[in-house]
Design a protein around this motif. Structure first.
Motif, mmCIF file in Angstrom:
data_model
loop_
_atom_site.group_PDB
_atom_site.id
_atom_site.type_symbol
_atom_site.label_atom_id
_atom_site.label_comp_id
_atom_site.label_asym_id
_atom_site.label_seq_id
_atom_site.Cartn_x
_atom_site.Cartn_y
_atom_site.Cartn_z
ATOM 1 N N ASN A 110 1.049 -1.283 -0.344
ATOM 2 C CA ASN A 110 0.384 0.200 0.209
ATOM 3 C C ASN A 110 1.190 1.645 -0.288
ATOM 4 O O ASN A 110 1.851 1.055 0.538
ATOM 5 C CB ASN A 110 -0.593 0.285 1.610
ATOM 6 N N HIS A 111 1.012 1.875 -0.956
ATOM 7 C CA HIS A 111 1.293 3.432 -1.230
ATOM 8 C C HIS A 111 1.606 4.384 -0.313
ATOM 9 O O HIS A 111 2.457 4.742 0.175
ATOM 10 C CB HIS A 111 1.435 3.756 -2.508
ATOM 11 N N LEU A 112 0.358 4.196 0.736
ATOM 12 C CA LEU A 112 0.456 5.378 1.438
ATOM 13 C C LEU A 112 1.128 4.964 3.024
ATOM 14 O O LEU A 112 1.389 5.421 3.320
ATOM 15 C CB LEU A 112 -1.625 5.375 2.020
ATOM 16 N N ALA A 114 3.328 3.096 2.600
ATOM 17 C CA ALA A 114 5.041 3.343 2.211
ATOM 18 C C ALA A 114 4.828 3.719 2.623
ATOM 19 O O ALA A 114 6.615 4.235 3.302
ATOM 20 C CB ALA A 114 5.287 2.588 1.001
ATOM 21 N N HIS A 115 4.648 5.556 2.566
ATOM 22 C CA HIS A 115 4.767 6.716 3.015
ATOM 23 C C HIS A 115 5.430 7.321 4.171
ATOM 24 O O HIS A 115 6.603 7.756 4.474
ATOM 25 C CB HIS A 115 3.775 8.161 2.440
ATOM 26 N N LEU A 116 5.231 6.399 5.071
ATOM 27 C CA LEU A 116 5.563 6.510 6.449
ATOM 28 C C LEU A 116 6.641 5.100 7.127
ATOM 29 O O LEU A 116 6.707 5.638 7.978
ATOM 30 C CB LEU A 116 3.912 5.826 7.978
ATOM 31 N N VAL A 133 0.463 12.419 4.494
ATOM 32 C CA VAL A 133 0.395 14.207 2.975
ATOM 33 C C VAL A 133 0.604 14.698 2.234
ATOM 34 O O VAL A 133 1.497 14.561 1.595
ATOM 35 C CB VAL A 133 0.621 15.253 4.143
ATOM 36 N N SER A 134 -0.829 13.837 1.267
ATOM 37 C CA SER A 134 -0.134 13.936 -0.297
ATOM 38 C C SER A 134 -0.816 13.974 -0.782
ATOM 39 O O SER A 134 -1.766 14.804 -0.927
ATOM 40 C CB SER A 134 0.543 12.229 -0.326
ATOM 41 N N GLY A 135 -0.256 13.869 -2.618
ATOM 42 C CA GLY A 135 -1.201 14.397 -3.765
ATOM 43 C C GLY A 135 -2.111 14.008 -3.456
ATOM 44 O O GLY A 135 -3.076 14.842 -3.954
ATOM 45 N N THR A 300 9.095 13.068 -0.781
ATOM 46 C CA THR A 300 7.847 12.629 -2.145
ATOM 47 C C THR A 300 7.755 10.737 -2.042
ATOM 48 O O THR A 300 8.913 10.171 -2.184
ATOM 49 C CB THR A 300 8.122 13.369 -3.750
ATOM 50 N N ASP A 301 7.194 10.779 -3.860
ATOM 51 C CA ASP A 301 7.167 9.212 -4.307
ATOM 52 C C ASP A 301 8.506 8.578 -4.484
ATOM 53 O O ASP A 301 9.142 9.765 -5.387
ATOM 54 C CB ASP A 301 6.272 8.760 -5.310
ATOM 55 N N ASN A 302 9.046 7.400 -4.059
ATOM 56 C CA ASN A 302 10.291 7.140 -4.435
ATOM 57 C C ASN A 302 9.913 5.075 -4.277
ATOM 58 O O ASN A 302 9.060 5.518 -3.602
ATOM 59 C CB ASN A 302 10.891 7.445 -3.605
ATOM 60 N N VAL A 304 12.640 3.673 -2.376
ATOM 61 C CA VAL A 304 12.640 2.867 -1.060
ATOM 62 C C VAL A 304 11.873 2.428 0.189
ATOM 63 O O VAL A 304 11.829 1.681 0.775
ATOM 64 C CB VAL A 304 13.947 3.859 -1.275
ATOM 65 N N MET A 305 10.477 3.676 0.017
ATOM 66 C CA MET A 305 9.362 3.116 0.333
ATOM 67 C C MET A 305 8.789 2.434 0.768
ATOM 68 O O MET A 305 8.099 1.201 1.450
ATOM 69 C CB MET A 305 8.996 4.792 1.283
ATOM 70 N N VAL A 306 8.464 1.674 -0.683
ATOM 71 C CA VAL A 306 8.130 0.759 -1.156
ATOM 72 C C VAL A 306 8.693 -0.803 -0.424
ATOM 73 O O VAL A 306 8.510 -1.703 -0.563
ATOM 74 C CB VAL A 306 7.807 0.420 -2.839
HETATM 75 ZN ZN ZN Z 1 2.828 9.275 -2.729
#
Ligand code: ZN
Ligand code: KG4
Length: 332
Positions: A110-112, A114-116, A133-135, A300-302, A304-306
């Motif tokens: 889940n991309h969200l 992953a942001h954390l 807090v993303s786009g 921002t999206d990357n 590494v977080m995934v």
């Molecule tokens: Zn994102």
């Protein structure tokens, strides 16, 4: 153990190699943003084509740069959603082909969430309130473990980043709006205009569509003042940003109190905002809160977080099979 992370949910194609869930061996990112700029927003078909065109080259370049051969990869993690369907499918098809041909496990992320994980990198885990807090999303969660969370609230309309992008469009500042508004806001007076703060009463939900409309009407009704230089674009940016920060921090604080937590974990493009970071340091209500952010470049999206999130799921025994599919509307 080597994890390959793949991210293609929106306009960034990204790949990353992570060793043992904590050391970034390398990452590569291509953004198709210049191709969308003239439209004032991301065009899905253009984004998916860009992913197809560059994903092979990016992975090649990453593997060569890290002196890693494909058979050294142990796990493949890919964003399953949320995002643009066509874009997600490019990454997922690519990840499945690799997993199948190399006989390696595959895990959808889940991309969200992953942001954390970008903020958790290099820190000792302790439970806390997460604010994404993303786009496309503004979501408050309580993170019990790196892979388990409880959703506390979310935006009922626009996301915080979306408000930045829409306000930038109104002010003729281009796309994406966050970084440019952030820069201009530092030069303006945040108290010059009092934009309304939406109050979603007694709940941990947000609303950011009203602030965008307030800026739109303000610009429409005050053209003369703007032309005479009595109000600057920087003042509008600073005043808009002050309102967004107030709304975000009010709910974050409420969530921290409700959960009796002293840790705030931020993630997503807007967590790069300098004004937000300054306020979190300055406000006394947050003085005893341990606020953690992703490193610069990982807000921002990357990918590494995934890779980080995928590794954490895998360690919990969570993997996917070839039925993994894009989930454009996935939430937290
Ligand atoms: Zn994102
Ligand atoms: O997390 P992200 O890269 O993509 C999504 O998952 O949506 O976030 C992109 C959003 C955009 O709306 C962009 O305007 C905003 O993050 N953003 C910022 C800043 N940098 C990017 N917003 C405020 N201040 C920034 N410095």
């Amino acid at each position: 153990m080597l994890t390959l992370g793949i991210e293609t949910s929106c306009d960034e194609t990204a790949v990353a190699l992570l060793k043992d869930g904590r050391r970034i061996l390398g990452h590569r990112l291509f953004s198709s943003i210049v191709e969308h700029e003239r439209f004032g927003g991301v065009i899905p078909e253009v984004a998916s084509r860009a992913h197809i065109e560059c994903i092979f080259g990016l992975l090649d370049d990453l593997l060569t740069g890290c002196s890693v051969s494909p058979d050294m990869i142990d796990l493949i993690a890919v964003t399953r959603g949320p995002g643009l369907a066509g874009s997600l499918l490019v990454g997922i098809a690519f990840a499945k082909s690799l997993a199948f041909s190399l006989s390696r496990p595959l895990v959808g992320v889940n991309h969200l969430q992953a942001h954390l994980h970008a903020a958790l990198l290099g820190k000792r885990f302790s439970p806390g309130v997460g604010l994404i807090v993303s786009g496309g999303h503004t979501t408050l969660v309580y993170l019990k473990t790196p892979t388990e969370f409880e959703t506390l609230g979310r935006s009922t309309d626009d996301a915080a980043g979306e408000a930045y992008d829409k306000v930038a469009k109104i002010l003729g500042l281009g796309y994406p709006g966050g970084p440019v508004i952030d820069r201009l806001a530092a030069k303006g007076d945040p108290a010059r205009i009092r934009f309304p703060r939406a109050r979603v009463k007694d709940r941990l939900d947000f609303s950011f569509s009203g602030i965008k409309t307030a800026v739109l009407y303000y610009v429409r009704d005050n053209r003369a003042l703007l032309e005479e230089g009595k109000i600057s674009i920087a003042d509008i940016c600073a005043s808009f940003q002050a309102a967004v920060i107030d709304m975000l921090l009010e709910k974050a604080l409420l969530a921290l109190r409700q959960k009796r937590s002293r840790r705030l974990i931020l993630g997503g493009g807007v967590s790069a905002n300098q004004g937000l970071r300054r306020e979190l340091e300055a406000r006394k209500e947050f003085s005893d809160i341990d606020v953690i952010y992703p490193a610069k470049g990982l807000c921002t999206d990357n990918a590494v977080m995934v890779a980080l999130a995928g590794y954490a799921l895998y360690k919990k025994g969570i993997v996917d099979d070839m039925h993994l599919n894009a989930e454009p509307s996935l939430r937290l």
